[in-house]
Design an enzyme around this catalytic site. Sequence first.
Site, mmCIF file in Angstrom:
data_model
loop_
_atom_site.group_PDB
_atom_site.id
_atom_site.type_symbol
_atom_site.label_atom_id
_atom_site.label_comp_id
_atom_site.label_asym_id
_atom_site.label_seq_id
_atom_site.Cartn_x
_atom_site.Cartn_y
_atom_site.Cartn_z
ATOM 1 N N GLU A 39 40.858 18.743 -36.068
ATOM 2 C CA GLU A 39 39.453 19.105 -35.779
ATOM 3 C C GLU A 39 39.310 19.797 -34.415
ATOM 4 O O GLU A 39 38.993 19.169 -33.411
ATOM 5 C CB GLU A 39 38.541 17.873 -35.812
ATOM 6 N N LYS B 35 39.004 20.258 -40.083
ATOM 7 C CA LYS B 35 37.570 20.026 -39.900
ATOM 8 C C LYS B 35 37.086 21.001 -38.833
ATOM 9 O O LYS B 35 37.490 20.910 -37.667
ATOM 10 C CB LYS B 35 37.286 18.575 -39.500
#
Length: 296
Positions: free
Chosen positions: A175, A212
Amino acid sequence: MNNNHFDKMKNGKGFIAALDQSGGSTPKALAAYGVPEDSYAGKDEMFDLVHEMRTRIITSPAFRSDSILGAILFEQTMDRDIEGQYTADYLADKGIVPFLKVDKGLAEQKNGVQLMKPINDLDETLRRANERNIFGTKMRSVIHELNQEGIKAVVDQQFDFGKRIIAADLIPIIEPEVNIHSESKEQSEEMLKEEILKHLDDLSEEENVMLKLTIPTKANLYKELIEHPRVIRVVALSGGYAREKANEKLKKNDGLIASFSRALTADLNVNQSDEEFNETLQQAVDTIYDASVNKE
């Protein structure tokens, strides 16, 4: 690794619920839920209250596997129980894949980015995650400005940790968030994509990741990442966008699904009756699901 969980994450329809607020963000999450800081004394009471909130969400009839593919947990949530089961086992019995946040927060900004703080106990955390039947992990960095050295450092760090997570037979969610308020958001996203692709191309056929990412300014920018053979799924964080705005942007990106936190829980309140709470959560789930699976 749980092959059923792998198949669900790769091929299922729905989104991931991010329920992983940690020590620093928990007071804000509780305040948004209607629990002010002066209503509890110390961290123990705070974490008890946030677990009550998460339990209410996870046990709600609106929190179903036909809409929600997975849920990201905070470490304390992993170690606590829901209705007599460890949280991950309770989720798995509902057909929802459990993930664990493993980062320790963000370092100070340098070269336009915030790397992750050191994760000195990562190996022990991964061992415990396997014991608790966790499927994968999540770790967050933030890109604030267009800076090649900084963006490269973020992606290098994410994949360095990611390979250790893969070696522990877990799936890492990489992420590297791009700040939605960045003046160079679109250019940073282009550079980020290229850095990620370099690392993906270096992975072996046995090494798989999830990504993400912030919903990109340019629709379908991440199509190449979504279709990469080493990527199980690409999910999007809401990044501070209100749910309606996040859903609107998400719909423009084929193959990108949500992994929302605040945008999922923003309208929930501790003082709602169970009926009000479940109806409110159901409305949020329905709109986020729709934005994840029905594209423009």
